[in-house]
Design a protein around this motif. Structure first.
Motif, PDB file in Angstrom:
ATOM      1  N   ASP A  16       0.833  -1.241  -0.068  1.00  0.00           N
ATOM      2  CA  ASP A  16       0.146   0.240   0.093  1.00  0.00           C
ATOM      3  C   ASP A  16       0.751   1.248  -0.119  1.00  0.00           C
ATOM      4  OD1 ASP A  16      -1.707  -2.446   0.769  1.00  0.00           O
ATOM      5  OD2 ASP A  16      -3.259  -1.111   1.362  1.00  0.00           O
ATOM      6  N   TYR A  71       1.508   1.244  -3.962  1.00  0.00           N
ATOM      7  CA  TYR A  71       0.502   1.229  -4.803  1.00  0.00           C
ATOM      8  C   TYR A  71      -0.692   1.537  -3.884  1.00  0.00           C
ATOM      9  CZ  TYR A  71      -2.078  -0.306  -9.121  1.00  0.00           C
ATOM     10  OH  TYR A  71      -2.767  -0.572 -10.270  1.00  0.00           O
ATOM     11  N   GLY A  73      -4.338   2.428  -2.404  1.00  0.00           N
ATOM     12  CA  GLY A  73      -5.729   1.855  -2.655  1.00  0.00           C
ATOM     13  C   GLY A  73      -6.307   3.133  -3.722  1.00  0.00           C
ATOM     14  N   TYR A  74      -6.088   4.367  -3.437  1.00  0.00           N
ATOM     15  CA  TYR A  74      -6.804   5.208  -4.388  1.00  0.00           C
ATOM     16  C   TYR A  74      -6.103   4.984  -5.685  1.00  0.00           C
ATOM     17  CZ  TYR A  74      -2.783   8.204  -3.519  1.00  0.00           C
ATOM     18  OH  TYR A  74      -1.568   9.066  -3.652  1.00  0.00           O
ATOM     19  N   MET A  90      -5.473   2.666  -7.211  1.00  0.00           N
ATOM     20  CA  MET A  90      -6.076   1.643  -8.222  1.00  0.00           C
ATOM     21  C   MET A  90      -6.944   2.123  -8.823  1.00  0.00           C
ATOM     22  SD  MET A  90      -6.039  -1.427  -5.156  1.00  0.00           S
ATOM     23  CE  MET A  90      -6.422  -2.781  -5.990  1.00  0.00           C
ATOM     24  N   LYS A  91      -7.613   3.347  -8.819  1.00  0.00           N
ATOM     25  CA  LYS A  91      -8.768   3.730  -9.661  1.00  0.00           C
ATOM     26  C   LYS A  91      -8.097   4.260 -10.984  1.00  0.00           C
ATOM     27  CE  LYS A  91     -11.921   4.731  -5.825  1.00  0.00           C
ATOM     28  NZ  LYS A  91     -12.246   5.678  -4.749  1.00  0.00           N
ATOM     29  N   MET A  92      -6.782   4.186 -11.144  1.00  0.00           N
ATOM     30  CA  MET A  92      -6.178   4.917 -12.357  1.00  0.00           C
ATOM     31  C   MET A  92      -5.461   3.827 -13.142  1.00  0.00           C
ATOM     32  SD  MET A  92      -4.012   7.408  -9.693  1.00  0.00           S
ATOM     33  CE  MET A  92      -4.937   8.566  -8.528  1.00  0.00           C
ATOM     34  N   ASP A  93      -5.145   4.389 -14.454  1.00  0.00           N
ATOM     35  CA  ASP A  93      -4.196   3.503 -15.258  1.00  0.00           C
ATOM     36  C   ASP A  93      -2.625   3.646 -14.961  1.00  0.00           C
ATOM     37  OD1 ASP A  93      -6.453   2.435 -16.756  1.00  0.00           O
ATOM     38  OD2 ASP A  93      -6.288   4.369 -18.114  1.00  0.00           O
ATOM     39  N   VAL A  94      -1.960   2.389 -15.166  1.00  0.00           N
ATOM     40  CA  VAL A  94      -0.578   2.518 -14.694  1.00  0.00           C
ATOM     41  C   VAL A  94       0.115   3.723 -14.860  1.00  0.00           C
ATOM     42  CG1 VAL A  94       1.500   1.433 -15.289  1.00  0.00           C
ATOM     43  CG2 VAL A  94      -0.563  -0.169 -15.030  1.00  0.00           C
ATOM     44  N   ARG A 153      -2.054  -6.731  -5.600  1.00  0.00           N
ATOM     45  CA  ARG A 153      -2.013  -5.688  -6.596  1.00  0.00           C
ATOM     46  C   ARG A 153      -0.892  -5.467  -7.168  1.00  0.00           C
ATOM     47  NH1 ARG A 153      -3.308  -0.862  -2.151  1.00  0.00           N
ATOM     48  NH2 ARG A 153      -4.695  -2.237  -1.773  1.00  0.00           N
ATOM     49  N   PRO A 154      -0.646  -5.414  -8.308  1.00  0.00           N
ATOM     50  CA  PRO A 154       0.713  -5.677  -9.259  1.00  0.00           C
ATOM     51  C   PRO A 154       1.421  -4.420  -9.173  1.00  0.00           C
ATOM     52  CG  PRO A 154      -1.236  -5.269 -10.690  1.00  0.00           C
ATOM     53  CD  PRO A 154      -1.655  -5.257  -9.228  1.00  0.00           C
ATOM     54  N   ARG A 167      -8.519  -4.395 -16.080  1.00  0.00           N
ATOM     55  CA  ARG A 167      -7.417  -4.687 -17.258  1.00  0.00           C
ATOM     56  C   ARG A 167      -7.560  -5.969 -17.768  1.00  0.00           C
ATOM     57  NH1 ARG A 167      -2.845  -3.042 -13.829  1.00  0.00           N
ATOM     58  NH2 ARG A 167      -3.603  -1.035 -13.155  1.00  0.00           N
ATOM     59  N   ARG A 190     -14.357   3.226 -14.404  1.00  0.00           N
ATOM     60  CA  ARG A 190     -13.425   2.302 -14.440  1.00  0.00           C
ATOM     61  C   ARG A 190     -13.788   1.099 -14.062  1.00  0.00           C
ATOM     62  NH1 ARG A 190      -8.028   1.813 -15.046  1.00  0.00           N
ATOM     63  NH2 ARG A 190      -7.102   0.117 -13.791  1.00  0.00           N
ATOM     64  N   PRO A 250      -2.659 -10.889 -10.580  1.00  0.00           N
ATOM     65  CA  PRO A 250      -3.940 -10.993 -11.454  1.00  0.00           C
ATOM     66  C   PRO A 250      -3.220 -11.804 -12.751  1.00  0.00           C
ATOM     67  CG  PRO A 250      -3.334  -8.514 -11.051  1.00  0.00           C
ATOM     68  CD  PRO A 250      -2.990  -9.504  -9.789  1.00  0.00           C
ATOM     69  N   PHE A 257      -9.952  -1.586   1.953  1.00  0.00           N
ATOM     70  CA  PHE A 257      -8.666  -1.033   1.393  1.00  0.00           C
ATOM     71  C   PHE A 257      -8.848   0.445   1.050  1.00  0.00           C
ATOM     72  CE2 PHE A 257      -9.659  -1.822  -3.263  1.00  0.00           C
ATOM     73  CZ  PHE A 257     -11.052  -1.942  -3.194  1.00  0.00           C
ATOM     74  N   GLY A 258      -9.580   1.174   1.646  1.00  0.00           N
ATOM     75  CA  GLY A 258      -9.824   2.772   1.658  1.00  0.00           C
ATOM     76  C   GLY A 258      -9.999   3.073   0.036  1.00  0.00           C
ATOM     77  N   TYR A 259     -11.087   2.098  -0.378  1.00  0.00           N
ATOM     78  CA  TYR A 259     -11.406   2.534  -1.925  1.00  0.00           C
ATOM     79  C   TYR A 259     -12.562   3.248  -1.809  1.00  0.00           C
ATOM     80  CZ  TYR A 259     -11.265   1.334  -6.927  1.00  0.00           C
ATOM     81  OH  TYR A 259     -11.156   1.170  -8.058  1.00  0.00           O
ATOM     82  N   PHE A 270      -2.064  -1.034   7.772  1.00  0.00           N
ATOM     83  CA  PHE A 270      -1.007  -0.464   7.262  1.00  0.00           C
ATOM     84  C   PHE A 270      -1.311   1.353   7.003  1.00  0.00           C
ATOM     85  CE2 PHE A 270       0.032  -4.036   3.919  1.00  0.00           C
ATOM     86  CZ  PHE A 270       0.401  -4.714   4.878  1.00  0.00           C
TER      87      PHE A 270
END
Ligand code: SF4
Lengths: 170, 422
Positions: free
Chosen positions: A21, A24, A26-27, A29-33, A70-71, B41, B68, B135, B359-361, B380
């Motif tokens: 975290d 990467y 959490g917020y 994760m709403k974006m593209d790479v 998450r990657p 993706r 998204r 993933p 997860f804070g989303y 965290f």
């Protein structure tokens, strides 16, 4: 052959238990790479994404990458990070790095070997790390892992094996 | 050679007579679970290994908080339809993946399960070799039906004594994390005479949390309670072969936990390892948010415990109590049993089932300087919103009682019917 697995780069050094975290959030994760990559170490080392350069090596302490599936590696690759070297990896984080085509090697004591900004060389196939004329031998990555890295990551491999359409590797 | 639980499961799944710590094996995966984030993706495979060994669960971001996320839904639906995946848990029959796995007996004793989420070790409560994958790897398993494992050393926990009233699986886990710290690249194996006093929901909390000490797998044996649970959820005893550890299996460590001596625990912000203490030692903090939810502690029993504590009481001024059921089924059961009414009457906000605030989303993100006490999985820095918020972690009972007090308190005072809380 082995030279292909030898990587030298300027190092950035972070501590123990740096979690997913922190790299990467959490917020992001709403974006593209490309946009998400702007937020790596957003709180731990603000501004780092503007300092890191292609070919740099990220060095960490124990339990590197504890946390989410998450990657993170996709973001680090986008920033040009050439390899991850840690005293110890969380296994999910390590798998994610390999599967995203980001070389990674476990080197116990690496933070005694190299300071931030110094060059570090690692060889994944032969299993060693070297800095400032000092070298430590470690377990090499197994051939199966090197195969995934050689393909450029799992998606490329799946394309090559006919499971995914070519667009998956772009 | 004698084997631990996890060694036995991976030996069977990889077609070997034996495996030991340090071995790398390629194993067949019995069930592979994709989550909604996987479809953000997405490239549709040309072929998949087996639709019957595949499930899709929409959980992290439902109903969609962003365009998204919304765009992933149709991809998941089309993929499930085109490839004949019947185990598709769409919005309305959804839930957090680990809860859905449990409710539908997707994880069975002695079997291998993978899922795109780090807390997949949760299914070890049902004696499955379950772990999270990224993933890309879940996509690979979808295509090939198998993956590789490097078998880590196993740490054995022998549970003795009975779990006291007001002490839960979260407390057992926080005691372990606070006492022994990280177990990076190790497997946790639980057993012992005390296990009978630990209900299935609490075992799953323990197994889920294993990811927080960086463990690979966390497994429990199959006993009467586990068999009953599995039968109720669709897996009869003849549907699986349990993996029992051999008496002389090799362990990296054998540790004893006396359940009867445990008190509620709290983890301080940042991490759980070497950072959790009995509640009698925790500092008093004014709480802004209390959260009961997640795959670890959004189960029906968690909502029951919260309702028992909050019945006739009120959430303290200045505290937000957010309750997020772990699945739509939990939500409906809690609705019909009256728990949701009790919680709402007490001043809690009950949300739809999703990962949400964990997860804070979405639905309960923390602001700068706020202090949260959560029953979810992870504390965290920045996990639930601002990096300048502080996240303490405790059991559902402790979070519910603390929401009433406005600061961390021992829930046993309220469970004992003592109106006065310090
Ligand atoms: S509830 Fe939290 S820990 Fe569990 S799967 Fe969802 S995001 Fe992960």
């Amino acid at each position: 052959m082995s030279a292909d697995w030898r990587i030298t780069g300027r190092t950035w050094v972070v501590g123990d238990s740096v979690d997913t975290d922190a790299m990467y959030p959490g917020y992001a994760m709403k974006m593209d790479v490309p946009e998400a990559a702007r937020h790596v170490f957003y709180a731990l080392r603000p501004g780092w994404v503007d300092q890191v350069e292609p070919g740099d090596v990220l060095v960490a302490g124990r339990n590197f990458g504890i946390g989410s599936s998450r990657p993170v590696a996709a973001l680090l690759r986008h920033l040009g990070v050439a390899a991850l070297v840690a005293e110890e990896f969380n296994s999910l984080f390590l798998r994610n790095a390999i599967n995203n085509g980001l070389p990674a090697l476990t080197v116990p004591g690496v933070r005694d070997l190299v300071g931030e900004g110094e060059d570090l060389t690692v060889d994944l196939a032969e299993g060693w790390a070297e800095a400032g004329g000092r070298r430590v031998d470690v377990a090499p990555q197994p051939p199966m892992v090197l195969d995934i890295l050689a393909a450029g990551g799992l998606l490329h491999r799946l394309v090559a094996d006919g499971y995914l359409p070519a667009e998956a590797a772009r | 050679m004698p084997m631990t639980m996890i060694e036995k499961i991976l030996a069977r799944a990889s077609g070997r007579d034996e495996v030991r710590a340090g071995d790398t094996v390629v194993a067949e995966v019995d069930m592979n679970v994709l989550i909604d984030l996987q479809f953000a993706r997405w490239v549709t495979p040309l072929a998949i290994a087996d639709p019957e060994r595949t499930a899709i669960v929409l959980d992290h971001a439902v109903p969609a908080p962003t365009v998204r996320d919304a765009d992933g839904g149709p991809r998941a639906r089309a993929f499930a339809r085109d490839f004949g995946i019947s185990r598709f848990f769409d919005v309305g029959r959804h839930g957090i993946c680990h809860q859905v796995i449990a409710e539908n007996a997707l994880a069975r004793p002695g079997q291998v399960l993978t899922c795109t989420d780090s807390h997949t070790c949760a299914a070890g409560a049902y004696n499955a070799a379950a772990r999270g994958m990224g993933p890309a790897e879940v996509l690979a398993i979808l295509c090939t039906g198998r993956t590789w494992y490097t078998v880590g050393p196993t740490i054995r926990y022998d549970l003795v004594g009975d779990l006291p009233v007001g002490v839960g699986g979260k407390d057992v886990f926080l005691h372990i994390a606070g006492t022994w710290g990280d177990a990076t690249n190790h497997n946790l194996e639980f057993g012992g005479d005390g296990l009978a006093s630990v209900p299935m929901n609490e075992r799953r909390t323990v197994a889920t949390q294993a990811a927080e000490v960086s463990a690979d797998f966390a497994t429990f044996p199959v006993d009467d309670a586990c068999r009953r649970f599995l039968t109720e959820h669709g897996a009869a005893p003849e549907d699986y072969v349990a993996a029992d550890p051999d008496p002389d299996a090799t362990y990296a460590a054998v540790r004893t936990v006396d359940l009867s001596a445990l008190e509620p625990h709290v983890a301080r912000p940042g991490a759980v390892s070497d950072n959790a203490v009995p509640i009698s030692q925790i500092e008093t903090r004014r709480l802004d948010q209390c959260f009961i939810g997640s795959c670890a502690n959004g189960q029906l029993d968690d909502l029951r415990i919260a309702a028992e504590i909050l019945e006739g009481r009120t959430v303290a001024d200045g505290v937000r109590l957010i309750v997020t059921p772990a699945s739509q089924r939990v939500y409906r059961d809690a609705l019909h049993l009256g728990y949701l009414g009790v919680l709402a009457d007490a001043g809690a906000v009950v949300t739809n089932s999703t990962c949400g605030a964990c997860f804070g989303y979405h639905m309960g993100v923390l602001g700068e300087g706020e202090v949260c006490l959560t029953a979810s999985t992870r504390n965290f820095r920045g996990r639930m919103g601002s990096p300048d918020a502080e996240i303490y972690m405790a059991s559902t009972a402790t979070v519910a009682a603390s929401a009433v007090a406005g600061h961390p308190v021992d829930p046993r005072h309220l469970l004992a019917g003592q109106e006065q809380i310090a």
